[in-house]
Design a protein around this motif. Structure first.
Motif, mmCIF file in Angstrom:
data_model
loop_
_atom_site.group_PDB
_atom_site.id
_atom_site.type_symbol
_atom_site.label_atom_id
_atom_site.label_comp_id
_atom_site.label_asym_id
_atom_site.label_seq_id
_atom_site.Cartn_x
_atom_site.Cartn_y
_atom_site.Cartn_z
ATOM 1 N N LYS A 29 0.840 -1.215 0.000
ATOM 2 C CA LYS A 29 0.000 0.000 0.000
ATOM 3 C C LYS A 29 0.869 1.256 0.000
ATOM 4 C CE LYS A 29 -4.029 -2.135 2.048
ATOM 5 N NZ LYS A 29 -4.908 -2.277 3.176
ATOM 6 N N LEU A 30 1.952 1.225 0.758
ATOM 7 C CA LEU A 30 2.868 2.372 0.795
ATOM 8 C C LEU A 30 3.478 2.608 -0.589
ATOM 9 C CD1 LEU A 30 4.507 4.548 2.360
ATOM 10 C CD2 LEU A 30 6.226 2.756 2.722
ATOM 11 N N LEU A 31 3.969 1.534 -1.208
ATOM 12 C CA LEU A 31 4.572 1.663 -2.539
ATOM 13 C C LEU A 31 3.551 2.119 -3.575
ATOM 14 C CD1 LEU A 31 6.870 -1.497 -2.537
ATOM 15 C CD2 LEU A 31 7.592 0.904 -2.447
ATOM 16 N N ALA A 32 2.319 1.615 -3.475
ATOM 17 C CA ALA A 32 1.266 2.047 -4.406
ATOM 18 C C ALA A 32 0.913 3.509 -4.165
ATOM 19 C CB ALA A 32 0.028 1.162 -4.256
ATOM 20 N N GLY A 33 0.958 3.944 -2.913
ATOM 21 C CA GLY A 33 0.703 5.343 -2.599
ATOM 22 C C GLY A 33 1.772 6.255 -3.169
ATOM 23 N N LEU A 34 3.008 5.774 -3.180
ATOM 24 C CA LEU A 34 4.121 6.573 -3.686
ATOM 25 C C LEU A 34 4.228 6.552 -5.217
ATOM 26 C CD1 LEU A 34 6.887 5.556 -1.114
ATOM 27 C CD2 LEU A 34 5.730 7.765 -1.273
ATOM 28 N N PHE A 35 3.977 5.368 -5.819
ATOM 29 C CA PHE A 35 4.254 5.198 -7.247
ATOM 30 C C PHE A 35 3.034 4.837 -8.089
ATOM 31 C CE2 PHE A 35 8.102 3.899 -4.888
ATOM 32 C CZ PHE A 35 8.940 4.944 -5.288
ATOM 33 N N GLY A 36 1.876 4.769 -7.481
ATOM 34 C CA GLY A 36 0.685 4.328 -8.212
ATOM 35 C C GLY A 36 0.602 2.808 -8.195
ATOM 36 N N PRO A 37 -0.329 2.251 -8.946
ATOM 37 C CA PRO A 37 -0.554 0.803 -8.921
ATOM 38 C C PRO A 37 0.694 -0.039 -9.186
ATOM 39 C CG PRO A 37 -2.312 1.893 -10.105
ATOM 40 C CD PRO A 37 -1.284 2.939 -9.795
ATOM 41 N N GLY A 89 3.483 0.309 -8.030
ATOM 42 C CA GLY A 89 4.237 0.145 -6.788
ATOM 43 C C GLY A 89 4.022 -1.222 -6.165
ATOM 44 N N TYR A 90 2.805 -1.718 -6.226
ATOM 45 C CA TYR A 90 2.506 -3.064 -5.723
ATOM 46 C C TYR A 90 3.288 -4.118 -6.496
ATOM 47 C CZ TYR A 90 -1.101 -3.586 -2.133
ATOM 48 O OH TYR A 90 -1.773 -3.661 -0.939
ATOM 49 N N ASP A 91 3.429 -3.918 -7.809
ATOM 50 C CA ASP A 91 4.094 -4.908 -8.647
ATOM 51 C C ASP A 91 5.558 -5.099 -8.276
ATOM 52 O OD1 ASP A 91 1.967 -5.745 -10.505
ATOM 53 O OD2 ASP A 91 1.943 -3.612 -11.007
ATOM 54 N N VAL A 92 6.176 -4.080 -7.707
ATOM 55 C CA VAL A 92 7.579 -4.169 -7.304
ATOM 56 C C VAL A 92 7.787 -5.312 -6.312
ATOM 57 C CG1 VAL A 92 9.448 -2.948 -6.097
ATOM 58 C CG2 VAL A 92 8.023 -1.732 -7.768
ATOM 59 N N ILE A 93 6.845 -5.510 -5.409
ATOM 60 C CA ILE A 93 6.992 -6.562 -4.396
ATOM 61 C C ILE A 93 5.988 -7.702 -4.567
ATOM 62 C CG2 ILE A 93 8.013 -5.036 -2.677
ATOM 63 C CD1 ILE A 93 5.187 -5.147 -1.265
ATOM 64 N N PHE A 94 5.272 -7.711 -5.675
ATOM 65 C CA PHE A 94 4.214 -8.709 -5.868
ATOM 66 C C PHE A 94 4.746 -10.129 -5.777
ATOM 67 C CE2 PHE A 94 0.094 -10.139 -7.130
ATOM 68 C CZ PHE A 94 -0.737 -9.043 -6.987
ATOM 69 N N GLY A 95 5.970 -10.336 -6.163
ATOM 70 C CA GLY A 95 6.567 -11.672 -6.126
ATOM 71 C C GLY A 95 6.584 -12.307 -4.753
ATOM 72 N N ILE A 96 6.561 -11.496 -3.717
ATOM 73 C CA ILE A 96 6.578 -12.056 -2.363
ATOM 74 C C ILE A 96 5.326 -12.908 -2.139
ATOM 75 C CG2 ILE A 96 5.449 -10.245 -0.994
ATOM 76 C CD1 ILE A 96 8.726 -11.967 -0.093
ATOM 77 N N LEU A 114 3.222 -5.370 -15.948
ATOM 78 C CA LEU A 114 3.456 -6.802 -16.154
ATOM 79 C C LEU A 114 4.943 -7.129 -16.068
ATOM 80 C CD1 LEU A 114 2.567 -9.673 -16.843
ATOM 81 C CD2 LEU A 114 2.578 -9.006 -19.277
ATOM 82 N N ILE A 115 5.772 -6.329 -16.708
ATOM 83 C CA ILE A 115 7.218 -6.587 -16.690
ATOM 84 C C ILE A 115 7.761 -6.481 -15.266
ATOM 85 C CG2 ILE A 115 9.466 -5.648 -17.406
ATOM 86 C CD1 ILE A 115 8.087 -5.006 -20.128
ATOM 87 N N VAL A 116 7.353 -5.445 -14.550
ATOM 88 C CA VAL A 116 7.816 -5.281 -13.167
ATOM 89 C C VAL A 116 7.348 -6.463 -12.311
ATOM 90 C CG1 VAL A 116 7.587 -3.855 -11.086
ATOM 91 C CG2 VAL A 116 8.042 -2.773 -13.298
ATOM 92 N N SER A 130 9.669 -9.180 -10.408
ATOM 93 C CA SER A 130 9.445 -9.411 -8.985
ATOM 94 C C SER A 130 9.199 -10.892 -8.710
ATOM 95 C CB SER A 130 8.253 -8.571 -8.502
ATOM 96 O OG SER A 130 8.020 -8.794 -7.134
ATOM 97 N N GLY A 131 8.398 -11.530 -9.561
ATOM 98 C CA GLY A 131 8.157 -12.962 -9.405
ATOM 99 C C GLY A 131 9.429 -13.771 -9.549
ATOM 100 N N ALA A 132 10.235 -13.428 -10.544
ATOM 101 C CA ALA A 132 11.495 -14.147 -10.766
ATOM 102 C C ALA A 132 12.445 -13.983 -9.584
ATOM 103 C CB ALA A 132 12.159 -13.662 -12.054
ATOM 104 N N LEU A 133 12.551 -12.744 -9.079
ATOM 105 C CA LEU A 133 13.525 -12.466 -8.020
ATOM 106 C C LEU A 133 12.998 -12.781 -6.622
ATOM 107 C CD1 LEU A 133 15.047 -9.112 -9.337
ATOM 108 C CD2 LEU A 133 15.917 -11.447 -9.638
#
Length: 192
Positions: A31-39, A41-48, A149-151, A155-158
């Motif tokens: 939620k913090l990342l989405a607040g800072l970068f838009g939707p 932002g969630y994709d950055v950590i979605f892989g978790i 999608l790319i992000v 995130s999924g790979a890493l």
């Protein structure tokens, strides 16, 4: 479930419960990342949110481990209070199917880093397609969608593949997985 041992079911279940708590803990970060970068932002950590599927499959190495562990984790996460409610179970099923697909492609014979990362990417793609319809991604422009999608795939790979392998290897080094496929593989590597 083909020839699953009780200890494999127990370990998969324990991992699923532990990661359900981890998944809940990462919601505020998303939620913090989405607040800072838009939707995106969630994709950055979605892989978790796919990691248990990779870890369980890497340790147990049986058909269904990725799918079942992710489904159990989503169910537990919902029971622990995720605001999404029961639809979260369907989300977990879809993510688990995405990870499971990577192992199925290898006929459940390869659990190297590339396949584990592919499992994270598979979960990312399946979850993205689900999110497109469930979360209304259609409102975004094509460029933004492709970037999301790319992000998410990275995130999924890493965060699922690479980090999942590292966690599995760390657990194996402690000796607690000696009776599991990963533990046996580690022992063979040491004696070779």
């Amino acid at each position: 479930m083909e020839n699953w041992k009780l200890k494999e079911i127990v370990v998969m279940s324990v991992l699923s419960v532990v990661f359900a708590v981890v998944y809940l803990a990462f919601l505020p970060v998303g939620k913090l990342l989405a607040g800072l970068f838009g939707p995106i932002g969630y994709d950055v950590i979605f892989g978790i949110w796919f990691i248990v599927s990779v870890i369980a499959a890497y340790i147990i190495r049986k058909k269904g481990a990725a799918f079942l562990s992710e489904t159990i984790a989503a169910t537990v996460e919902m029971l622990l209070g995720n605001a999404m409610g029961p639809i979260l179970i369907l989300t977990g099923i879809i993510q688990g199917l995405g990870a499971e697909a990577a192992f199925a492609v290898t006929r459940y014979k390869s659990y190297n880093l590339a396949v584990l990362m592919l499992a994270g990417v598979g979960a990312a793609v399946f979850s993205f397609i689900w999110g497109y319809f469930r979360s209304g991604y259609a409102v975004f422009g094509t460029g933004y969608l492709v970037s999301m999608l790319i992000v998410r795939m990275i995130s999924g790979a890493l965060l699922s593949g690479l980090l999942g392998k590292a966690i599995g290897d760390a657990l194996a080094k402690t000796g607690v997985l000696t009776g599991f496929a990963l533990g046996k593989e580690q022992r063979r590597k040491k004696t070779a």
